[in-house]
Write an enzyme that holds these catalytic residues in place. Sequence first.
Site, mmCIF file in Angstrom:
data_model
loop_
_atom_site.group_PDB
_atom_site.id
_atom_site.type_symbol
_atom_site.label_atom_id
_atom_site.label_comp_id
_atom_site.label_asym_id
_atom_site.label_seq_id
_atom_site.Cartn_x
_atom_site.Cartn_y
_atom_site.Cartn_z
ATOM 1 N N GLY A 78 0.888 -1.175 0.000
ATOM 2 C CA GLY A 78 0.000 0.000 0.000
ATOM 3 C C GLY A 78 0.919 1.217 0.000
ATOM 4 O O GLY A 78 1.699 1.400 0.940
ATOM 5 N N HIS A 113 -9.421 -1.360 18.300
ATOM 6 C CA HIS A 113 -9.214 -0.027 17.734
ATOM 7 C C HIS A 113 -10.533 0.444 17.132
ATOM 8 O O HIS A 113 -10.778 0.329 15.954
ATOM 9 C CB HIS A 113 -8.134 -0.101 16.650
ATOM 10 C CG HIS A 113 -7.863 1.206 15.990
ATOM 11 N ND1 HIS A 113 -7.381 2.297 16.665
ATOM 12 C CD2 HIS A 113 -8.010 1.612 14.700
ATOM 13 C CE1 HIS A 113 -7.233 3.300 15.824
ATOM 14 N NE2 HIS A 113 -7.618 2.916 14.623
ATOM 15 N N ASN A 159 -7.701 -0.964 8.304
ATOM 16 C CA ASN A 159 -8.904 -1.057 9.144
ATOM 17 C C ASN A 159 -9.976 -1.944 8.515
ATOM 18 O O ASN A 159 -9.981 -2.114 7.294
ATOM 19 C CB ASN A 159 -9.493 0.356 9.319
ATOM 20 C CG ASN A 159 -8.904 1.052 10.532
ATOM 21 O OD1 ASN A 159 -8.704 0.450 11.571
ATOM 22 N ND2 ASN A 159 -8.654 2.357 10.384
HETATM 23 P P1 A3D Z 1 -4.812 5.277 0.961
HETATM 24 O O1 A3D Z 1 -4.069 6.546 0.830
HETATM 25 O O2 A3D Z 1 -6.087 5.122 0.211
HETATM 26 O O3 A3D Z 1 -3.808 4.082 0.577
HETATM 27 C C1 A3D Z 1 -4.221 2.775 0.457
HETATM 28 C C2 A3D Z 1 -3.484 2.188 -0.747
HETATM 29 O O4 A3D Z 1 -3.802 0.799 -0.827
HETATM 30 C C3 A3D Z 1 -3.878 2.817 -2.089
HETATM 31 O O5 A3D Z 1 -2.741 3.358 -2.711
HETATM 32 C C4 A3D Z 1 -4.459 1.638 -2.884
HETATM 33 O O6 A3D Z 1 -4.138 1.686 -4.259
HETATM 34 C C5 A3D Z 1 -3.782 0.473 -2.191
HETATM 35 N N1 A3D Z 1 -4.459 -0.807 -2.402
HETATM 36 C C6 A3D Z 1 -5.788 -1.062 -2.522
HETATM 37 N N2 A3D Z 1 -5.986 -2.374 -2.721
HETATM 38 C C7 A3D Z 1 -4.759 -2.961 -2.728
HETATM 39 C C8 A3D Z 1 -4.304 -4.279 -2.897
HETATM 40 N N3 A3D Z 1 -5.157 -5.297 -3.098
HETATM 41 N N4 A3D Z 1 -2.974 -4.519 -2.836
HETATM 42 C C9 A3D Z 1 -2.102 -3.519 -2.630
HETATM 43 N N5 A3D Z 1 -2.470 -2.225 -2.479
HETATM 44 C C10 A3D Z 1 -3.784 -1.961 -2.533
HETATM 45 O O7 A3D Z 1 -5.149 4.963 2.501
HETATM 46 P P2 A3D Z 1 -4.270 5.336 3.799
HETATM 47 O O8 A3D Z 1 -2.847 5.069 3.516
HETATM 48 O O9 A3D Z 1 -4.690 6.671 4.303
HETATM 49 O O10 A3D Z 1 -4.869 4.259 4.840
HETATM 50 C C11 A3D Z 1 -4.612 2.889 4.652
HETATM 51 C C12 A3D Z 1 -5.402 2.036 5.644
HETATM 52 O O11 A3D Z 1 -4.986 2.344 6.983
HETATM 53 C C13 A3D Z 1 -6.923 2.248 5.635
HETATM 54 O O12 A3D Z 1 -7.579 1.000 5.745
HETATM 55 C C14 A3D Z 1 -7.170 3.089 6.884
HETATM 56 O O13 A3D Z 1 -8.480 2.931 7.392
HETATM 57 C C15 A3D Z 1 -6.130 2.510 7.809
HETATM 58 N N6 A3D Z 1 -5.777 3.339 8.960
HETATM 59 C C16 A3D Z 1 -5.590 2.698 10.135
HETATM 60 C C17 A3D Z 1 -5.235 3.415 11.263
HETATM 61 C C18 A3D Z 1 -5.031 2.706 12.554
HETATM 62 O O14 A3D Z 1 -4.742 3.324 13.556
HETATM 63 C C19 A3D Z 1 -5.170 1.268 12.630
HETATM 64 C C20 A3D Z 1 -5.082 4.810 11.193
HETATM 65 C C21 A3D Z 1 -5.276 5.429 9.966
HETATM 66 C C22 A3D Z 1 -5.632 4.682 8.840
#
Ligand code: A3D
EC number: 1.1.1.37
Length: 320
Positions: free
Chosen positions: A10, A176, A121
Amino acid sequence: MARKKIALIGAGMIGGTLAHLAAKKEMGDIVLFDIAEGMPQGKALDLSQCGPVEGFDARITGTNDYADIAGADVVIVTAGVPRKPGMSRDDLLGINLKVMKSVGEGIKNNCPDAFVICITNPLDAMVWALREFSGLPHNKVVGMAGVLDSARFATFLAWEFDVSVKDVNAFVLGGHGDTMVPVTSYTTINGIPVKDFAQIKGVSEDRIDEIVKRTRGGGGEIVGLLKTGSAFYAPATSAISMAEAYLGDQKRVIPCAAYVEGKYGVDGLYVGVPAVIGADGIEDVVEIDLSDEEKSNLKVSTDAVEELLVACKGLDESLK
Ligand code: A3D
Protein backbone atom coordinates in the site's frame (compact mmCIF):
# COMPACT_ATOMS: atom_id res chain seq x y z
CA MET A 1 26.01 -7.01 7.25
CA ALA A 2 23.43 -6.65 4.47
CA ARG A 3 20.96 -3.85 4.80
CA LYS A 4 17.52 -4.68 6.13
CA LYS A 5 14.64 -4.76 3.67
CA ILE A 6 11.35 -3.08 4.48
CA ALA A 7 8.31 -3.81 2.31
CA LEU A 8 5.39 -1.40 2.41
CA ILE A 9 2.21 -2.92 1.00
CA GLY A 10 0.00 0.00 0.00
CA ALA A 11 1.75 3.13 -1.22
CA GLY A 12 -1.01 5.61 -0.38
CA MET A 13 -1.00 8.31 2.27
CA ILE A 14 0.37 6.15 5.11
CA GLY A 15 2.57 4.06 2.81
CA GLY A 16 4.32 7.12 1.38
CA THR A 17 4.82 8.61 4.84
CA LEU A 18 6.20 5.30 6.11
CA ALA A 19 8.71 5.23 3.25
CA HIS A 20 9.87 8.76 3.99
CA LEU A 21 10.30 8.08 7.71
CA ALA A 22 12.04 4.72 7.20
CA ALA A 23 14.43 6.27 4.65
CA LYS A 24 15.25 9.27 6.85
CA LYS A 25 16.03 6.90 9.70
CA GLU A 26 18.09 4.66 7.36
CA MET A 27 16.19 1.63 8.62
CA GLY A 28 17.03 -0.28 5.44
CA ASP A 29 16.13 -0.46 1.76
CA ILE A 30 12.48 0.12 1.01
CA VAL A 31 10.08 -1.47 -1.46
CA LEU A 32 6.76 0.28 -2.02
CA PHE A 33 4.13 -2.11 -3.42
CA ASP A 34 0.70 -1.07 -4.70
CA ILE A 35 -1.83 -2.34 -7.23
CA ALA A 36 -2.04 1.15 -8.75
CA GLU A 37 0.31 1.13 -11.71
CA GLY A 38 3.02 3.79 -11.75
CA MET A 39 2.07 5.32 -8.39
CA PRO A 40 4.52 3.39 -6.16
CA GLN A 41 7.23 3.81 -8.80
CA GLY A 42 6.57 7.56 -8.93
CA LYS A 43 6.58 7.94 -5.15
CA ALA A 44 9.76 5.88 -4.91
CA LEU A 45 11.52 8.16 -7.40
CA ASP A 46 10.34 11.29 -5.63
CA LEU A 47 11.38 9.92 -2.23
CA SER A 48 14.77 8.75 -3.56
CA GLN A 49 15.47 12.32 -4.59
CA CYS A 50 15.11 13.43 -0.95
CA GLY A 51 18.25 11.39 -0.22
CA PRO A 52 20.87 13.82 -1.55
CA VAL A 53 19.17 16.73 0.24
CA GLU A 54 18.61 15.01 3.56
CA GLY A 55 21.74 12.88 3.31
CA PHE A 56 20.22 9.44 3.77
CA ASP A 57 21.34 6.20 2.17
CA ALA A 58 18.33 4.05 1.41
CA ARG A 59 17.37 2.44 -1.86
CA ILE A 60 13.67 3.06 -2.46
CA THR A 61 11.87 1.21 -5.24
CA GLY A 62 8.25 1.03 -6.33
CA THR A 63 6.58 -2.07 -7.73
CA ASN A 64 3.34 -3.82 -8.68
CA ASP A 65 4.96 -7.26 -8.42
CA TYR A 66 4.98 -9.23 -5.16
CA ALA A 67 8.21 -10.96 -6.24
CA ASP A 68 10.00 -7.70 -5.37
CA ILE A 69 9.21 -8.02 -1.66
CA ALA A 70 11.12 -11.33 -1.49
CA GLY A 71 13.15 -11.71 1.68
CA ALA A 72 11.76 -8.60 3.39
CA ASP A 73 12.59 -8.37 7.11
CA VAL A 74 9.62 -6.16 7.93
CA VAL A 75 6.33 -5.74 6.07
CA ILE A 76 3.94 -2.91 6.91
CA VAL A 77 0.47 -3.27 5.41
CA THR A 78 -1.75 -0.30 4.63
CA ALA A 79 -3.33 -1.71 1.47
CA GLY A 80 -7.07 -1.17 1.20
CA VAL A 81 -9.39 1.77 1.52
CA PRO A 82 -9.56 4.36 4.31
CA ARG A 83 -12.67 5.92 5.85
CA LYS A 84 -14.59 8.87 4.45
CA PRO A 85 -16.73 11.15 6.65
CA GLY A 86 -19.79 9.30 8.00
CA MET A 87 -18.16 5.86 7.68
CA SER A 88 -17.17 3.68 10.61
CA ARG A 89 -14.03 1.56 10.45
CA ASP A 90 -16.31 -1.50 10.27
CA ASP A 91 -17.85 -0.25 7.00
CA LEU A 92 -14.51 -1.11 5.36
CA LEU A 93 -14.72 -4.80 6.30
CA GLY A 94 -15.89 -6.40 3.03
CA ILE A 95 -13.51 -4.61 0.67
CA ASN A 96 -10.45 -4.71 2.91
CA LEU A 97 -10.93 -8.40 3.75
CA LYS A 98 -10.43 -9.25 0.04
CA VAL A 99 -7.33 -7.05 0.03
CA MET A 100 -5.93 -8.91 3.07
CA LYS A 101 -6.36 -12.19 1.19
CA SER A 102 -4.13 -11.10 -1.70
CA VAL A 103 -1.63 -9.40 0.63
CA GLY A 104 -1.47 -12.45 2.93
CA GLU A 105 -0.74 -14.71 -0.03
CA GLY A 106 1.90 -12.29 -1.34
CA ILE A 107 3.66 -12.39 2.04
CA LYS A 108 3.37 -16.17 2.40
CA ASN A 109 4.93 -16.73 -1.02
CA ASN A 110 7.71 -14.17 -0.80
CA CYS A 111 8.78 -13.34 2.74
CA PRO A 112 7.39 -15.85 5.25
CA ASP A 113 10.09 -14.93 7.81
CA ALA A 114 9.13 -11.25 7.99
CA PHE A 115 7.68 -9.36 10.95
CA VAL A 116 4.35 -8.06 9.68
CA ILE A 117 2.63 -4.94 11.00
CA CYS A 118 -0.95 -4.41 9.83
CA ILE A 119 -2.51 -0.93 9.80
CA THR A 120 -5.49 -1.55 7.48
CA ASN A 121 -8.90 -1.06 9.14
CA PRO A 122 -10.98 -2.41 10.77
CA LEU A 123 -7.68 -3.15 12.44
CA ASP A 124 -8.32 -5.97 14.90
CA ALA A 125 -10.25 -8.02 12.33
CA MET A 126 -7.85 -7.27 9.46
CA VAL A 127 -4.75 -8.30 11.44
CA TRP A 128 -6.49 -11.55 12.36
CA ALA A 129 -7.45 -12.20 8.72
CA LEU A 130 -3.99 -11.27 7.46
CA ARG A 131 -2.46 -13.80 9.88
CA GLU A 132 -4.90 -16.47 8.68
CA PHE A 133 -4.23 -15.78 4.98
CA SER A 134 -0.43 -15.51 5.38
CA GLY A 135 -0.09 -18.54 7.67
CA LEU A 136 2.75 -16.84 9.57
CA PRO A 137 3.17 -17.59 13.29
CA HIS A 138 1.03 -15.37 15.53
CA ASN A 139 4.07 -13.75 17.14
CA LYS A 140 5.21 -12.43 13.75
CA VAL A 141 1.95 -10.66 12.84
CA VAL A 142 0.74 -7.66 14.82
CA GLY A 143 -1.58 -4.70 14.43
CA MET A 144 -0.70 -1.06 14.94
CA ALA A 145 -3.31 0.88 16.90
CA GLY A 146 -2.37 1.15 20.58
CA VAL A 147 0.69 3.33 19.98
CA LEU A 148 -1.45 5.75 17.99
CA ASP A 149 -4.43 5.73 20.35
CA SER A 150 -2.10 6.23 23.33
CA ALA A 151 -0.33 9.06 21.49
CA ARG A 152 -3.68 10.75 20.90
CA PHE A 153 -4.59 10.38 24.58
CA ALA A 154 -1.14 11.74 25.59
CA THR A 155 -1.43 14.71 23.24
CA PHE A 156 -4.81 15.78 24.63
CA LEU A 157 -3.64 15.33 28.24
CA ALA A 158 -0.45 17.34 27.62
CA TRP A 159 -2.51 20.17 26.13
CA GLU A 160 -4.96 20.10 29.03
CA PHE A 161 -2.26 20.12 31.72
CA ASP A 162 0.04 22.43 29.76
CA VAL A 163 3.00 20.06 30.14
CA SER A 164 5.40 18.44 27.69
CA VAL A 165 4.05 15.46 25.75
CA LYS A 166 7.39 13.82 26.54
CA ASP A 167 6.30 13.47 30.16
CA VAL A 168 2.91 11.93 29.48
CA ASN A 169 2.84 8.14 29.48
CA ALA A 170 -0.65 7.29 28.28
CA PHE A 171 -2.15 3.89 27.86
CA VAL A 172 -5.02 2.57 25.73
CA LEU A 173 -6.25 -1.04 25.65
CA GLY A 174 -8.84 -2.99 23.67
CA GLY A 175 -9.99 -2.93 20.07
CA HIS A 176 -9.21 -0.03 17.73
CA GLY A 177 -12.70 1.40 17.54
CA ASP A 178 -15.16 3.51 19.45
CA THR A 179 -15.06 0.94 22.28
CA MET A 180 -11.29 1.27 22.89
CA VAL A 181 -10.34 1.62 26.56
CA PRO A 182 -8.08 4.55 27.51
CA VAL A 183 -6.82 3.36 30.91
CA THR A 184 -6.44 6.38 33.17
CA SER A 185 -5.28 4.26 36.12
CA TYR A 186 -2.06 3.38 34.23
CA THR A 187 -1.60 6.79 32.65
CA THR A 188 0.96 9.02 34.34
CA ILE A 189 2.62 12.38 34.03
CA ASN A 190 6.22 11.33 34.57
CA GLY A 191 5.09 8.76 37.14
CA ILE A 192 2.39 10.91 38.75
CA PRO A 193 -1.02 9.25 38.24
CA VAL A 194 -3.25 11.31 35.98
CA LYS A 195 -5.96 11.58 38.68
CA ASP A 196 -3.45 13.12 41.14
CA PHE A 197 -2.08 15.42 38.48
CA ALA A 198 -5.59 16.55 37.57
CA GLN A 199 -6.23 17.42 41.22
CA ILE A 200 -2.99 19.40 41.44
CA LYS A 201 -3.92 21.30 38.27
CA GLY A 202 -7.57 21.76 39.26
CA VAL A 203 -8.83 19.73 36.30
CA SER A 204 -12.18 18.02 36.99
CA GLU A 205 -12.95 14.33 36.53
CA ASP A 206 -15.57 15.32 33.95
CA ARG A 207 -12.90 17.05 31.91
CA ILE A 208 -10.74 13.90 31.98
CA ASP A 209 -13.80 11.92 30.84
CA GLU A 210 -14.18 14.36 27.94
CA ILE A 211 -10.55 13.74 26.97
CA VAL A 212 -11.14 9.98 27.12
CA LYS A 213 -14.12 10.47 24.81
CA ARG A 214 -12.12 12.66 22.42
CA THR A 215 -9.40 9.98 22.32
CA ARG A 216 -11.96 7.33 21.37
CA GLY A 217 -13.19 9.50 18.53
CA GLY A 218 -9.69 10.78 17.67
CA GLY A 219 -9.54 9.12 14.25
CA GLY A 220 -13.06 10.24 13.31
CA GLU A 221 -12.26 13.83 14.29
CA ILE A 222 -9.44 13.86 11.71
CA VAL A 223 -11.56 12.11 9.04
CA GLY A 224 -14.21 14.81 9.55
CA LEU A 225 -11.65 17.56 9.01
CA LEU A 226 -9.74 16.00 6.09
CA LYS A 227 -12.94 14.91 4.29
CA THR A 228 -10.98 12.82 1.73
CA GLY A 229 -9.30 10.18 3.89
CA SER A 230 -7.97 9.45 7.34
CA ALA A 231 -4.97 10.28 9.51
CA PHE A 232 -1.57 9.31 8.13
CA TYR A 233 1.35 11.11 9.79
CA ALA A 234 0.82 9.74 13.31
CA PRO A 235 -0.25 6.25 12.14
CA ALA A 236 2.95 5.98 10.08
CA THR A 237 5.11 7.29 12.93
CA SER A 238 3.53 4.76 15.30
CA ALA A 239 4.16 1.78 13.01
CA ILE A 240 7.77 2.85 12.48
CA SER A 241 8.36 2.74 16.26
CA MET A 242 7.13 -0.89 16.24
CA ALA A 243 9.36 -1.80 13.29
CA GLU A 244 12.35 -0.24 15.07
CA ALA A 245 11.59 -2.24 18.22
CA TYR A 246 11.71 -5.44 16.15
CA LEU A 247 14.76 -4.63 14.02
CA GLY A 248 16.74 -3.36 17.03
CA ASP A 249 15.57 -6.16 19.39
CA GLN A 250 14.60 -3.31 21.73
CA LYS A 251 12.15 -5.34 23.83
CA ARG A 252 9.94 -2.28 24.15
CA VAL A 253 6.62 -2.59 25.94
CA ILE A 254 4.21 -1.28 23.34
CA PRO A 255 0.41 -1.26 23.26
CA CYS A 256 -0.53 -3.06 20.05
CA ALA A 257 -3.01 -5.54 18.61
CA ALA A 258 -1.30 -8.78 19.60
CA TYR A 259 -2.67 -12.31 19.53
CA VAL A 260 -4.05 -13.05 22.99
CA GLU A 261 -4.55 -16.59 24.22
CA GLY A 262 -5.85 -16.81 27.76
CA LYS A 263 -4.72 -13.48 29.21
CA TYR A 264 -7.35 -10.78 29.90
CA GLY A 265 -9.99 -13.52 29.65
CA VAL A 266 -9.48 -13.48 25.87
CA ASP A 267 -8.98 -16.63 23.85
CA GLY A 268 -7.66 -16.52 20.32
CA LEU A 269 -8.25 -12.89 19.39
CA TYR A 270 -6.10 -10.02 18.21
CA VAL A 271 -6.78 -7.16 20.57
CA GLY A 272 -4.96 -4.12 21.96
CA VAL A 273 -2.72 -5.11 24.89
CA PRO A 274 0.72 -4.14 26.15
CA ALA A 275 3.22 -6.43 24.44
CA VAL A 276 6.99 -6.81 24.38
CA ILE A 277 8.41 -6.36 20.86
CA GLY A 278 11.91 -7.68 20.18
CA ALA A 279 13.78 -9.86 17.69
CA ASP A 280 11.21 -12.67 18.08
CA GLY A 281 8.36 -10.34 17.22
CA ILE A 282 5.75 -10.33 19.95
CA GLU A 283 7.79 -11.87 22.75
CA ASP A 284 5.23 -11.50 25.51
CA VAL A 285 1.79 -10.13 26.29
CA VAL A 286 1.80 -8.28 29.60
CA GLU A 287 -1.32 -8.74 31.71
CA ILE A 288 -2.00 -5.88 34.12
CA ASP A 289 -4.56 -5.61 36.92
CA LEU A 290 -7.67 -3.74 35.87
CA SER A 291 -10.52 -2.29 37.92
CA ASP A 292 -13.97 -3.88 37.51
CA GLU A 293 -15.04 -0.96 35.33
CA GLU A 294 -11.95 -1.26 33.11
CA LYS A 295 -12.52 -5.02 32.84
CA SER A 296 -16.11 -4.58 31.73
CA ASN A 297 -15.09 -1.87 29.22
CA LEU A 298 -12.46 -4.22 27.84
CA LYS A 299 -15.08 -6.97 27.54
CA VAL A 300 -17.35 -4.66 25.50
CA SER A 301 -14.38 -3.91 23.27
CA THR A 302 -13.31 -7.54 22.78
CA ASP A 303 -16.94 -8.54 22.13
CA ALA A 304 -17.02 -5.94 19.35
CA VAL A 305 -13.83 -7.46 17.85
CA GLU A 306 -15.33 -10.95 18.09
CA GLU A 307 -18.45 -9.80 16.23
CA LEU A 308 -16.26 -8.53 13.40
CA LEU A 309 -14.50 -11.90 13.15
CA VAL A 310 -17.88 -13.62 12.80
CA ALA A 311 -18.63 -11.19 9.96
CA CYS A 312 -15.22 -11.97 8.35
CA LYS A 313 -15.92 -15.70 8.52
CA GLY A 314 -19.31 -15.10 6.87
CA LEU A 315 -17.62 -13.25 4.01
CA ASP A 316 -14.78 -15.68 3.26
CA GLU A 317 -15.23 -19.45 3.32
CA SER A 318 -11.52 -20.12 3.86
CA LEU A 319 -11.63 -18.33 7.23
CA LYS A 320 -14.12 -20.77 8.77
P1 A3D B 1 -4.81 5.28 0.96
O1 A3D B 1 -4.07 6.55 0.83
O2 A3D B 1 -6.09 5.12 0.21
O3 A3D B 1 -3.81 4.08 0.58
C1 A3D B 1 -4.22 2.77 0.46
C2 A3D B 1 -3.48 2.19 -0.75
O4 A3D B 1 -3.80 0.80 -0.83
C3 A3D B 1 -3.88 2.82 -2.09
O5 A3D B 1 -2.74 3.36 -2.71
C4 A3D B 1 -4.46 1.64 -2.88
O6 A3D B 1 -4.14 1.69 -4.26
C5 A3D B 1 -3.78 0.47 -2.19
N1 A3D B 1 -4.46 -0.81 -2.40
C6 A3D B 1 -5.79 -1.06 -2.52
N2 A3D B 1 -5.99 -2.37 -2.72
C7 A3D B 1 -4.76 -2.96 -2.73
C8 A3D B 1 -4.30 -4.28 -2.90
N3 A3D B 1 -5.16 -5.30 -3.10
N4 A3D B 1 -2.97 -4.52 -2.84
C9 A3D B 1 -2.10 -3.52 -2.63
N5 A3D B 1 -2.47 -2.22 -2.48
C10 A3D B 1 -3.78 -1.96 -2.53
O7 A3D B 1 -5.15 4.96 2.50
P2 A3D B 1 -4.27 5.34 3.80
O8 A3D B 1 -2.85 5.07 3.52
O9 A3D B 1 -4.69 6.67 4.30
O10 A3D B 1 -4.87 4.26 4.84
C11 A3D B 1 -4.61 2.89 4.65
C12 A3D B 1 -5.40 2.04 5.64
O11 A3D B 1 -4.99 2.34 6.98
C13 A3D B 1 -6.92 2.25 5.64
O12 A3D B 1 -7.58 1.00 5.75
C14 A3D B 1 -7.17 3.09 6.88
O13 A3D B 1 -8.48 2.93 7.39
C15 A3D B 1 -6.13 2.51 7.81
N6 A3D B 1 -5.78 3.34 8.96
C16 A3D B 1 -5.59 2.70 10.13
C17 A3D B 1 -5.23 3.41 11.26
C18 A3D B 1 -5.03 2.71 12.55
O14 A3D B 1 -4.74 3.32 13.56
C19 A3D B 1 -5.17 1.27 12.63
C20 A3D B 1 -5.08 4.81 11.19
C21 A3D B 1 -5.28 5.43 9.97
C22 A3D B 1 -5.63 4.68 8.84
